[in-house]
Write a protein that holds these residues in place. Structure first.
Motif, mmCIF file in Angstrom:
data_model
loop_
_atom_site.group_PDB
_atom_site.id
_atom_site.type_symbol
_atom_site.label_atom_id
_atom_site.label_comp_id
_atom_site.label_asym_id
_atom_site.label_seq_id
_atom_site.Cartn_x
_atom_site.Cartn_y
_atom_site.Cartn_z
ATOM 1 N N ALA A 169 44.269 53.606 4.800
ATOM 2 C CA ALA A 169 43.281 53.861 5.859
ATOM 3 C C ALA A 169 42.535 55.167 5.600
ATOM 4 O O ALA A 169 41.334 55.277 5.864
ATOM 5 C CB ALA A 169 43.972 53.905 7.219
ATOM 6 N N TYR A 170 43.257 56.154 5.058
ATOM 7 C CA TYR A 170 42.639 57.463 4.796
ATOM 8 C C TYR A 170 41.496 57.346 3.785
ATOM 9 O O TYR A 170 40.522 58.096 3.854
ATOM 10 C CB TYR A 170 43.689 58.446 4.276
ATOM 11 N N THR A 171 41.601 56.397 2.859
ATOM 12 C CA THR A 171 40.535 56.238 1.854
ATOM 13 C C THR A 171 39.209 55.856 2.507
ATOM 14 O O THR A 171 38.147 56.053 1.921
ATOM 15 C CB THR A 171 40.912 55.166 0.810
ATOM 16 N N PHE A 172 39.272 55.342 3.713
ATOM 17 C CA PHE A 172 38.043 54.963 4.436
ATOM 18 C C PHE A 172 37.578 56.063 5.391
ATOM 19 O O PHE A 172 36.421 56.446 5.380
ATOM 20 C CB PHE A 172 38.262 53.663 5.228
ATOM 21 N N VAL A 173 38.497 56.568 6.216
ATOM 22 C CA VAL A 173 38.090 57.471 7.297
ATOM 23 C C VAL A 173 38.183 58.944 6.931
ATOM 24 O O VAL A 173 37.633 59.793 7.640
ATOM 25 C CB VAL A 173 38.913 57.202 8.569
ATOM 26 N N LYS A 174 38.895 59.265 5.856
ATOM 27 C CA LYS A 174 38.996 60.646 5.360
ATOM 28 C C LYS A 174 39.544 61.620 6.398
ATOM 29 O O LYS A 174 39.176 62.795 6.426
ATOM 30 C CB LYS A 174 37.617 61.148 4.872
ATOM 31 N N ASP A 175 40.423 61.144 7.238
ATOM 32 C CA ASP A 175 41.029 62.008 8.252
ATOM 33 C C ASP A 175 42.440 61.501 8.532
ATOM 34 O O ASP A 175 42.629 60.313 8.842
ATOM 35 C CB ASP A 175 40.201 61.978 9.540
ATOM 36 N N ASN A 176 43.428 62.390 8.426
ATOM 37 C CA ASN A 176 44.826 61.971 8.558
ATOM 38 C C ASN A 176 45.137 61.425 9.950
ATOM 39 O O ASN A 176 45.820 60.407 10.089
ATOM 40 C CB ASN A 176 45.758 63.145 8.242
ATOM 41 N N GLU A 177 44.674 62.111 10.977
ATOM 42 C CA GLU A 177 44.949 61.660 12.341
ATOM 43 C C GLU A 177 44.299 60.314 12.627
ATOM 44 O O GLU A 177 44.903 59.432 13.254
ATOM 45 C CB GLU A 177 44.453 62.705 13.351
ATOM 46 N N ASP A 178 43.066 60.150 12.173
ATOM 47 C CA ASP A 178 42.382 58.863 12.364
ATOM 48 C C ASP A 178 43.106 57.757 11.604
ATOM 49 O O ASP A 178 43.221 56.625 12.095
ATOM 50 C CB ASP A 178 40.929 58.952 11.898
ATOM 51 N N ALA A 179 43.580 58.078 10.385
ATOM 52 C CA ALA A 179 44.295 57.083 9.580
ATOM 53 C C ALA A 179 45.578 56.660 10.277
ATOM 54 O O ALA A 179 45.911 55.466 10.333
ATOM 55 C CB ALA A 179 44.602 57.664 8.195
ATOM 56 N N GLU A 180 46.310 57.637 10.831
ATOM 57 C CA GLU A 180 47.538 57.318 11.564
ATOM 58 C C GLU A 180 47.231 56.427 12.769
ATOM 59 O O GLU A 180 47.942 55.451 13.029
ATOM 60 C CB GLU A 180 48.215 58.609 12.034
#
Length: 207
Positions: A52-63
Motif C-alpha cells: 500500500a505504501y508504494t501507492f500512497v507514500k505514507d506509513n499511516e495511510d498505508a496502515e
C-alpha cells in the motif's frame, strides 16, 4: 471492528498459519472463524502495508488502507468466493483501496484549493472595495472644493455624461466657457489627487 483489527497488527502469526493453507484460511474466514481471520491478518499485514505504501507514500495511510481492507473482508465474509486464492484477493483489495484513497485525496485537495482560491478572491474584492471607497471619498472632496460653476460643469460632463454643447445650452453660456472650465477642473483635480496616483494605478490593476 477497525479498533479490533488495529490491535492485531503488532502480533505475530499464530500456529493456525502453519496448520492451514491460504485456501483453507479463506474457507474458515467465510465460515466466520475469527481465529482464521486473525491469522490471515498477522500473516499478510506487513507485506500488504508495504504494498500500500508504494501507492500512497505514507506509513499511516498505508496502515489504514490495510486495516480498511480487512474490515471489509470480515464484514463481507459471506460473499467471499472460495474458488479464489487468498493472497491475490488481498493484494487486489489493497490495490483498489489505495486507488480509492488517492482519488479521495485528489478530490479533497482540489476542493481545498478551490476554497482557498475563493477566500483569496473574497479578500481581494474586499480590499478592492475599500480602496475604491477611499479613493472615491478623496475625489468627491476634491470636486466639492472646485468653484461653483467649474464644479457644476464638471459634474454635468462626467456624471450626467452631457456633451459640451448640451452643457452650454443648459447653463446659457458659450461652449468656449464650458471648455475652459472643464480644463480648469481637470487641472485642479490632477493637482489635488496627485498623491493618490499609486492608489488609482493599483485599482486599475485590480479591476
Amino acid at each position: 471492528m477497525f479498533k479490533y483489527i488495529s490491535s492485531l497488527k503488532n502480533n505475530t502469526a499464530n500456529k493456525l498459519s502453519m496448520e492451514y493453507n491460504d485456501h483453507q484460511l479463506l474457507e474458515r474466514i467465510r465460515a466466520g472463524d475469527k481465529n482464521a481471520f486473525e491469522t490471515t491478518f498477522r500473516k499478510f499485514y506487513k507485506k500488504l502495508r508495504i504494498y500500500a505504501y508504494t501507492f500512497v507514500k505514507d506509513n499511516e495511510d498505508a496502515e489504514e488502507i490495510v486495516q480498511q481492507v480487512f474490515c471489509k473482508i470480515w464484514e463481507r465474509r459471506g460473499q467471499l468466493r472460495l474458488e479464489g486464492a487468498l493472497q491475490p484477493l488481498l493484494y487486489r483489495s489493497v490495490y483498489n483501496e489505495s486507488l480509492s484513497q488517492l482519488r479521495h485525496q485528489k478530490v479533497k485537495n482540489t476542493f481545498q484549493a478551490y476554497q482557498t482560491q475563493q477566500m483569496e478572491q473574497r479578500e481581494l474584492n474586499l480590499s478592492h472595495q475599500i480602496l475604491a471607497n477611499e479613493l472615491n471619498q478623496h475625489i468627491q472632496r476634491a470636486i466639492a472644493e472646485l468653484p461653483e460653476q467649474c464644479r457644476t460643469i464638471f459634474q454635468m460632463s462626467r456624471f450626467e455624461q452631457l456633451k459640451y454643447q448640451q452643457i452650454a445650452d443648459a447653463l446659457n453660456i458659450s461652449i468656449k466657457t464650458v471648455e475652459n472650465q472643464m480644463g480648469k477642473a481637470l487641472k485642479v483635480l490632477r493637482i489635488k489627487l496627485v498623491e493618490f496616483l499609486p492608489l488609482i494605478i493599483l485599482l486599475l490593476y485590480l479591476m
